[in-house]
Design an enzyme around this catalytic site. Sequence first.
Site, PDB file in Angstrom:
ATOM      1  N   GLY A  92       0.846  -1.209   0.000  1.00  0.00           N
ATOM      2  CA  GLY A  92       0.000   0.000   0.000  1.00  0.00           C
ATOM      3  C   GLY A  92       0.870   1.244   0.000  1.00  0.00           C
ATOM      4  O   GLY A  92       0.533   2.260   0.597  1.00  0.00           O
ATOM      5  N   GLY A 111      -0.425   4.940  -0.976  1.00  0.00           N
ATOM      6  CA  GLY A 111      -1.515   5.587  -0.247  1.00  0.00           C
ATOM      7  C   GLY A 111      -1.060   6.781   0.578  1.00  0.00           C
ATOM      8  O   GLY A 111       0.091   7.215   0.494  1.00  0.00           O
ATOM      9  N   GLN A 112      -1.982   7.306   1.397  1.00  0.00           N
ATOM     10  CA  GLN A 112      -1.681   8.524   2.157  1.00  0.00           C
ATOM     11  C   GLN A 112      -0.495   8.311   3.096  1.00  0.00           C
ATOM     12  O   GLN A 112       0.444   9.110   3.110  1.00  0.00           O
ATOM     13  CB  GLN A 112      -2.905   8.981   2.970  1.00  0.00           C
ATOM     14  N   TYR A 141     -15.421  -1.319   8.898  1.00  0.00           N
ATOM     15  CA  TYR A 141     -14.037  -0.881   9.101  1.00  0.00           C
ATOM     16  C   TYR A 141     -13.601  -1.221  10.534  1.00  0.00           C
ATOM     17  O   TYR A 141     -12.550  -1.839  10.759  1.00  0.00           O
ATOM     18  CB  TYR A 141     -13.952   0.623   8.846  1.00  0.00           C
ATOM     19  N   LYS A 190     -10.914  -3.918  11.912  1.00  0.00           N
ATOM     20  CA  LYS A 190      -9.745  -3.475  12.702  1.00  0.00           C
ATOM     21  C   LYS A 190      -9.625  -4.270  14.008  1.00  0.00           C
ATOM     22  O   LYS A 190      -8.533  -4.690  14.389  1.00  0.00           O
ATOM     23  CB  LYS A 190      -9.833  -1.968  12.995  1.00  0.00           C
TER      24      LYS A 190
HETATM   25  P1  NAD Z   1      -5.052   4.887   1.683  1.00  0.00           P
HETATM   26  O1  NAD Z   1      -6.460   4.581   1.283  1.00  0.00           O
HETATM   27  O2  NAD Z   1      -4.505   6.226   1.392  1.00  0.00           O
HETATM   28  O3  NAD Z   1      -4.066   3.807   1.058  1.00  0.00           O
HETATM   29  C1  NAD Z   1      -4.378   2.450   1.022  1.00  0.00           C
HETATM   30  C2  NAD Z   1      -3.437   1.772   0.080  1.00  0.00           C
HETATM   31  O4  NAD Z   1      -3.820   0.391  -0.015  1.00  0.00           O
HETATM   32  C3  NAD Z   1      -3.468   2.337  -1.350  1.00  0.00           C
HETATM   33  O5  NAD Z   1      -2.145   2.543  -1.780  1.00  0.00           O
HETATM   34  C4  NAD Z   1      -4.123   1.225  -2.168  1.00  0.00           C
HETATM   35  O6  NAD Z   1      -3.630   1.183  -3.490  1.00  0.00           O
HETATM   36  C5  NAD Z   1      -3.670   0.010  -1.376  1.00  0.00           C
HETATM   37  N1  NAD Z   1      -4.481  -1.182  -1.598  1.00  0.00           N
HETATM   38  C6  NAD Z   1      -5.818  -1.302  -1.801  1.00  0.00           C
HETATM   39  N2  NAD Z   1      -6.147  -2.582  -2.006  1.00  0.00           N
HETATM   40  C7  NAD Z   1      -5.000  -3.296  -1.907  1.00  0.00           C
HETATM   41  C8  NAD Z   1      -4.693  -4.677  -2.025  1.00  0.00           C
HETATM   42  N3  NAD Z   1      -5.631  -5.591  -2.301  1.00  0.00           N
HETATM   43  N4  NAD Z   1      -3.404  -5.071  -1.871  1.00  0.00           N
HETATM   44  C9  NAD Z   1      -2.420  -4.163  -1.613  1.00  0.00           C
HETATM   45  N5  NAD Z   1      -2.663  -2.848  -1.516  1.00  0.00           N
HETATM   46  C10 NAD Z   1      -3.941  -2.418  -1.655  1.00  0.00           C
HETATM   47  O7  NAD Z   1      -4.943   4.540   3.246  1.00  0.00           O
HETATM   48  P2  NAD Z   1      -3.965   5.167   4.335  1.00  0.00           P
HETATM   49  O8  NAD Z   1      -4.623   6.380   4.857  1.00  0.00           O
HETATM   50  O9  NAD Z   1      -2.586   5.250   3.806  1.00  0.00           O
HETATM   51  O10 NAD Z   1      -4.089   4.056   5.475  1.00  0.00           O
HETATM   52  C11 NAD Z   1      -3.138   3.039   5.666  1.00  0.00           C
HETATM   53  C12 NAD Z   1      -3.512   2.248   6.914  1.00  0.00           C
HETATM   54  O11 NAD Z   1      -3.606   3.123   8.044  1.00  0.00           O
HETATM   55  C13 NAD Z   1      -4.872   1.536   6.829  1.00  0.00           C
HETATM   56  O12 NAD Z   1      -4.793   0.326   7.535  1.00  0.00           O
HETATM   57  C14 NAD Z   1      -5.798   2.474   7.564  1.00  0.00           C
HETATM   58  O13 NAD Z   1      -6.918   1.808   8.080  1.00  0.00           O
HETATM   59  C15 NAD Z   1      -4.880   2.993   8.650  1.00  0.00           C
HETATM   60  N6  NAD Z   1      -5.339   4.280   9.189  1.00  0.00           N
HETATM   61  C16 NAD Z   1      -5.252   5.410   8.446  1.00  0.00           C
HETATM   62  C17 NAD Z   1      -5.713   6.612   8.982  1.00  0.00           C
HETATM   63  C18 NAD Z   1      -5.632   7.904   8.209  1.00  0.00           C
HETATM   64  O14 NAD Z   1      -6.113   8.939   8.694  1.00  0.00           O
HETATM   65  N7  NAD Z   1      -5.030   7.920   7.032  1.00  0.00           N
HETATM   66  C19 NAD Z   1      -6.248   6.639  10.271  1.00  0.00           C
HETATM   67  C20 NAD Z   1      -6.348   5.440  10.995  1.00  0.00           C
HETATM   68  C21 NAD Z   1      -5.848   4.267  10.454  1.00  0.00           C
END
Ligand code: NAD
Length: 318
Positions: A8, A11-12, A143, A147
């Site tokens: 991933g 992603g963010q 979600y 988790k």
């Molecule tokens: P995001 O949505 O920005 O990125 C998710 C990534 O997962 C993307 O790059 C996407 O391409 C990839 N992805 C989707 N399906 C996939 C698959 N089948 N195999 C491999 N990769 C796949 O999410 P994020 O904000 O970067 O979050 C990352 C983690 O942190 C997650 O577990 C999320 O629940 C957790 N989280 C994030 C936040 C936040 O505010 N950003 C807050 C709490 C928890």
Amino acid sequence: MKNILVIGATGQIGSELMVSLRSLYGAEHVVGGYIAGVQIPDCLRDSGPMEEADVTNSQQIAGIVDRYHIDTIFNLAAILSAQAEKKPLLAWNIQINGVLNLLEISREKGCSLFTPSSIGAFGDSSPKIKTPQDTIQRPRTIYGVSKVSCELLSDYYYYKYGVDTRSVRFPGLISYVTPPGGGTTDYAVEIYYAAVAGEKFYTPVSAGTYMDMMYMPDALHAIVMLMEADPDKLIHRNSFNIASMSFDPEMIYAEIRKHYPDFEMEYRIDELRQKIADSWPDSLDDTCAREEWGWKPRYDLSSMTTDMIVHLKQKLHK
Ligand code: NAD
């Protein structure tokens, strides 16, 4: 951590974690995983190895682990809270079946595994203010259900097989680099873009809706600190509460108005996001993370706002 796989990576969190890990551990030691069809930023593609890595495809991931002698996996693949409610089966497949694949690979190949949890792992029946580390977790979003299940599965693999699983419960993360991916706290990023662009902002959650938030540099620091922590000092594993600030839309609006006094905000409530936000804690108690691995945030609402605005002005050429 010698050889790292970030799943991933586009992603963010992943896009910024990649840069941080490559500078700390050497670019050639940090493999970025992406899924087909996703655009890979040039800075990631040009700075080190990138591989297609779908968490639902065990063979593909195991092949990367073998080829690059991976010892640590950061699993950031997820469908975030608001999106997951629209695609619950997809969320389950990625957040549970995908994690199970990674736990099995980690067990077989001796990898450490980090999969973030979230404030979404709590629900209406959890204490809302200063939510304790160990408390009731009965979320009603898919979600949240995924988790909590992931936290339990990860602990199970640690206790039963000794797999080095570690995790934090992230609050809403705020960053000027990569836009958020469809979570309930996204508004706290979007509001800065609107302010710097000189646009009016429409807030999807009501005044008085408090949620924990964190600036991305603190989140990245937490990930590395926890994965480098002495395992003998860890009483908990999956997952640690971490916190740095809690605010509602009025508080962030007031802070931004110190920089942009004419900035306007109006409420346009998104029912789904409001319902999810109402079920989440107002603030977390992160005492265990502070005591067990020295967690301490560096940013509060004021210093984050100043930094966000400086960087967004450059990014948006304002
Ligand atoms: P995001 O949505 O920005 O990125 C998710 C990534 O997962 C993307 O790059 C996407 O391409 C990839 N992805 C989707 N399906 C996939 C698959 N089948 N195999 C491999 N990769 C796949 O999410 P994020 O904000 O970067 O979050 C990352 C983690 O942190 C997650 O577990 C999320 O629940 C957790 N989280 C994030 C936040 C936040 O505010 N950003 C807050 C709490 C928890």
